[in-house]
Write a protein that holds these residues in place. Structure first.
Motif, PDB file in Angstrom:
ATOM      1  N   TRP A   1       0.773  -1.275   0.052  1.00 39.74           N
ATOM      2  CA  TRP A   1       0.215   0.102   0.027  1.00 39.74           C
ATOM      3  C   TRP A   1       0.941   1.213   0.048  1.00 39.74           C
ATOM      4  N   ARG A   2       1.892   1.301   0.859  1.00 42.63           N
ATOM      5  CA  ARG A   2       2.656   2.543   0.924  1.00 42.63           C
ATOM      6  C   ARG A   2       3.617   2.797  -0.409  1.00 42.63           C
ATOM      7  N   SER A   3       3.954   1.705  -0.825  1.00 40.40           N
ATOM      8  CA  SER A   3       4.937   1.863  -2.166  1.00 40.40           C
ATOM      9  C   SER A   3       3.878   2.287  -3.241  1.00 40.40           C
TER      10      SER A   3
ATOM     11  N   ARG B   1      -2.002   7.083  10.202  1.00 41.48           N
ATOM     12  CA  ARG B   1      -1.013   7.747  11.065  1.00 41.48           C
ATOM     13  C   ARG B   1       0.118   8.199  10.167  1.00 41.48           C
ATOM     14  N   TRP B   2       0.520   7.274   9.306  1.00 39.46           N
ATOM     15  CA  TRP B   2       1.595   7.269   8.583  1.00 39.46           C
ATOM     16  C   TRP B   2       1.512   8.451   7.659  1.00 39.46           C
ATOM     17  N   LEU B   3       0.194   8.611   6.966  1.00 39.26           N
ATOM     18  CA  LEU B   3      -0.129   9.613   6.177  1.00 39.26           C
ATOM     19  C   LEU B   3       0.045  11.027   6.703  1.00 39.26           C
ATOM     20  N   GLU B   4      -0.791  10.808   8.100  1.00 41.85           N
ATOM     21  CA  GLU B   4      -0.784  11.995   8.630  1.00 41.85           C
ATOM     22  C   GLU B   4       0.636  12.835   8.855  1.00 41.85           C
ATOM     23  N   ALA B   5       1.493  11.898   9.308  1.00 37.62           N
ATOM     24  CA  ALA B   5       2.786  12.336   9.415  1.00 37.62           C
ATOM     25  C   ALA B   5       3.404  12.733   8.240  1.00 37.62           C
ATOM     26  N   ARG B   6       3.427  12.090   7.248  1.00 37.29           N
ATOM     27  CA  ARG B   6       4.240  12.644   5.989  1.00 37.29           C
ATOM     28  C   ARG B   6       3.463  13.613   5.335  1.00 37.29           C
TER      29      ARG B   6
ATOM     30  N   LEU C   1       1.107   4.076  -3.035  1.00 36.77           N
ATOM     31  CA  LEU C   1       0.636   5.449  -2.808  1.00 36.77           C
ATOM     32  C   LEU C   1       1.570   6.504  -2.871  1.00 36.77           C
ATOM     33  N   ALA C   2       2.888   6.039  -2.704  1.00 36.50           N
ATOM     34  CA  ALA C   2       4.259   6.872  -2.973  1.00 36.50           C
ATOM     35  C   ALA C   2       4.417   6.974  -4.499  1.00 36.50           C
ATOM     36  N   ALA C   3       4.015   6.000  -5.145  1.00 31.88           N
ATOM     37  CA  ALA C   3       4.337   5.907  -6.650  1.00 31.88           C
ATOM     38  C   ALA C   3       3.122   6.839  -7.217  1.00 31.88           C
ATOM     39  N   ALA C   4       2.146   6.860  -6.786  1.00 25.82           N
ATOM     40  CA  ALA C   4       0.969   7.560  -7.108  1.00 25.82           C
ATOM     41  C   ALA C   4       1.083   8.982  -7.098  1.00 25.82           C
ATOM     42  N   LEU C   5       1.618   9.424  -6.058  1.00 27.50           N
ATOM     43  CA  LEU C   5       1.919  10.772  -5.496  1.00 27.50           C
ATOM     44  C   LEU C   5       3.123  11.400  -6.529  1.00 27.50           C
ATOM     45  N   ASP C   6       3.996  10.565  -6.948  1.00 27.40           N
ATOM     46  CA  ASP C   6       5.007  10.806  -7.931  1.00 27.40           C
ATOM     47  C   ASP C   6       4.559  11.245  -9.267  1.00 27.40           C
ATOM     48  N   GLN C   7       3.343  10.326  -9.576  1.00 25.34           N
ATOM     49  CA  GLN C   7       2.880  10.605 -10.926  1.00 25.34           C
ATOM     50  C   GLN C   7       2.036  11.719 -10.808  1.00 25.34           C
ATOM     51  N   ALA C   8       1.252  11.951  -9.898  1.00 24.80           N
ATOM     52  CA  ALA C   8       0.168  13.183  -9.956  1.00 24.80           C
ATOM     53  C   ALA C   8       1.038  14.549  -9.843  1.00 24.80           C
ATOM     54  N   ARG C   9       2.066  14.389  -8.795  1.00 27.03           N
ATOM     55  CA  ARG C   9       2.670  15.513  -8.483  1.00 27.03           C
ATOM     56  C   ARG C   9       1.998  16.855  -8.240  1.00 27.03           C
ATOM     57  N   ALA C  10       0.937  16.440  -7.166  1.00 24.16           N
ATOM     58  CA  ALA C  10       0.202  17.526  -6.661  1.00 24.16           C
ATOM     59  C   ALA C  10       0.019  17.484  -5.183  1.00 24.16           C
TER      60      ALA C  10
ATOM     61  N   VAL D   1      -7.567  -3.017   4.807  1.00 24.10           N
ATOM     62  CA  VAL D   1      -8.063  -1.766   4.368  1.00 24.10           C
ATOM     63  C   VAL D   1      -8.496  -1.849   2.882  1.00 24.10           C
ATOM     64  N   THR D   2      -9.713  -1.217   2.532  1.00 23.30           N
ATOM     65  CA  THR D   2     -10.332  -1.333   1.260  1.00 23.30           C
ATOM     66  C   THR D   2     -10.151  -0.083   0.421  1.00 23.30           C
ATOM     67  N   THR D   3      -9.901   1.045   0.882  1.00 18.94           N
ATOM     68  CA  THR D   3      -9.839   2.160   0.065  1.00 18.94           C
ATOM     69  C   THR D   3      -8.869   3.379   0.535  1.00 18.94           C
ATOM     70  N   VAL D   4      -7.955   4.051  -0.064  1.00 15.96           N
ATOM     71  CA  VAL D   4      -7.448   5.189   0.197  1.00 15.96           C
ATOM     72  C   VAL D   4      -7.726   6.132  -0.850  1.00 15.96           C
ATOM     73  N   CYS D   5      -8.233   7.276  -0.258  1.00 13.01           N
ATOM     74  CA  CYS D   5      -8.453   8.456  -1.201  1.00 13.01           C
ATOM     75  C   CYS D   5      -7.657   9.699  -0.872  1.00 13.01           C
ATOM     76  N   LEU D   6      -7.020  10.273  -1.667  1.00 15.11           N
ATOM     77  CA  LEU D   6      -6.396  11.580  -1.546  1.00 15.11           C
ATOM     78  C   LEU D   6      -6.677  12.519  -2.415  1.00 15.11           C
ATOM     79  N   GLY D   7      -7.471  13.805  -1.638  1.00 17.08           N
ATOM     80  CA  GLY D   7      -7.812  14.751  -2.310  1.00 17.08           C
ATOM     81  C   GLY D   7      -6.835  15.765  -2.880  1.00 17.08           C
ATOM     82  N   THR D   8      -6.805  16.099  -4.057  1.00 14.32           N
ATOM     83  CA  THR D   8      -5.881  17.283  -4.659  1.00 14.32           C
ATOM     84  C   THR D   8      -6.821  18.372  -5.327  1.00 14.32           C
ATOM     85  N   ALA D   9      -6.388  19.376  -5.804  1.00 19.86           N
ATOM     86  CA  ALA D   9      -6.693  20.577  -6.430  1.00 19.86           C
ATOM     87  C   ALA D   9      -7.099  19.863  -7.831  1.00 19.86           C
ATOM     88  N   GLY D  10      -6.502  19.112  -8.348  1.00 16.74           N
ATOM     89  CA  GLY D  10      -6.858  18.498  -9.707  1.00 16.74           C
ATOM     90  C   GLY D  10      -7.901  17.131  -9.693  1.00 16.74           C
TER      91      GLY D  10
END
Length: 308
Positions: free
Chosen positions: A183-185, A217-222, A187-196, A237-246
């Motif tokens: 999951w962490r890998s 807690r890890w997401l909160e800290a990072r 999410l990190a890769a998705a954020l690298d692609q989205a760059r938001a 864990v079933t879903t992680v959703c990260l909101g961005t302006a885009g």
């Protein structure tokens, strides 16, 4: 090859190991660590199997500590040490000693284990069940560079997780955290692609799931924001959703080994996100024996909240 010893001593066990290696022509020099498993009789088989599978990647001496007690509190158990010594095909690619301790011997398990540790190699202690409140201060835990627990096996995993915040020491880790590696890998890769910049975050999981709380807690800290916890039907864990302006970055795995990744402005794609076996988790933990700083960050997080 297996040798059974009753009313034995650590010295006799070491001699049996030497004789077993000579009998099958296997040296001890190829083993890279000592893995001490502290468990009960009910969970011993699964733990030994997982350690045996992991030994194909990490040849080790595995010491299984089983403390036997009488059923009635008023009965006195005479001190005794029995052992099964396994080498060769009966012990994966290393060697295994199952130590059954009775009476006062069980109260001083560290004294039995200490002379059986491989010299000049790291020591890892794993509690598949019934982990102590403070692993680093446990007599067996104090022998180790790495201490592995599993919040999933606790009767109240969320309370146990909070207790680990106060007792954490470098070298502690938990399989609930190891289950999040994929999951962490992703999410990190998705954020690298989205760059938001992430402005909101939600973790959906079954109720009282320790891995989900560690992930939040890890997401909160990072990310430096508060993560919403939402109860789902599971599993895990079933879903992680990260909101961005885009738009939203979403990893969704309602069931099965496949997840769906959605990035703003891109078509959804499938990702492999299986639930890994215990042997895979243990093998991952044995690859690194230094302090797990990310686990410490996840424990403390940006703030502690309950599940909504």
């Amino acid at each position: 090859m297996k040798t059974d010893l009753t009313h034995t001593t650590a010295g006799a066990i070491e001699r049996a190991l030497v004789l077993g290696r000579r009998a099958i022509g296997t040296p001890a020099t190829g083993m890279v660590l000592t893995l001490v498993i502290v468990t009960d009789e009910e969970n011993a088989y699964d733990a030994i199997k997982a350690a045996g599978d992991a030994s194909h990647e990490h040849p080790s001496r595995t010491l299984v500590v089983i403390k036997r007690h009488t059923r009635a509190a008023h009965e006195r158990t005479l001190p005794r040490l029995d052992a099964e010594v396994r080498v060769g095909s009966a012990a994966g690619t290393g060697e295994t000693v199952v130590l059954r301790m009775y009476g006062e011997v069980a109260e001083h398990a560290d004294s039995v284990v200490l002379p059986l540790l491989l010299p000049d190699t790291p020591v890892v202690v794993w509690w598949p069940v019934n982990a102590p409140d403070n692993p680093a201060k446990d007599p067996l835990g104090a022998l180790a560079q790495r201490r592995i627990t599993d919040l999933y096996t606790d009767k109240n995993p969320m309370a146990a997780l909070q207790a680990r915040v106060g007792s954490y020491a470098p070298g502690d880790t938990d399989l609930a955290w190891t289950r999040l590696t994929l999951w962490r890998s992703m999410l990190a890769a998705a954020l690298d692609q989205a760059r938001a910049t992430v402005t909101s975050a939600t973790v959906e999981a079954e109720a009282d799931n320790p891995a989900a709380e560690l992930l939040a807690r890890w997401l909160e800290a990072r990310l430096g924001l508060t993560v919403d916890r939402v109860v789902s039907a599971g599993p895990v864990v079933t879903t992680v959703c990260l909101g961005t302006a885009g738009g939203e970055i979403v990893i969704d795995r309602p069931e099965g080994p496949l997840a769906t990744l959605t990035l703003p402005g891109q078509p959804a794609r499938s990702l492999a996100l299986k639930v890994r076996s215990t042997s895979e988790l243990i093998a991952e933990e044995l690859r690194r024996l230094d302090a797990d700083e990310m686990y410490a960050i996840a424990l403390h997080g940006h703030g502690s909240r309950g599940t909504n």
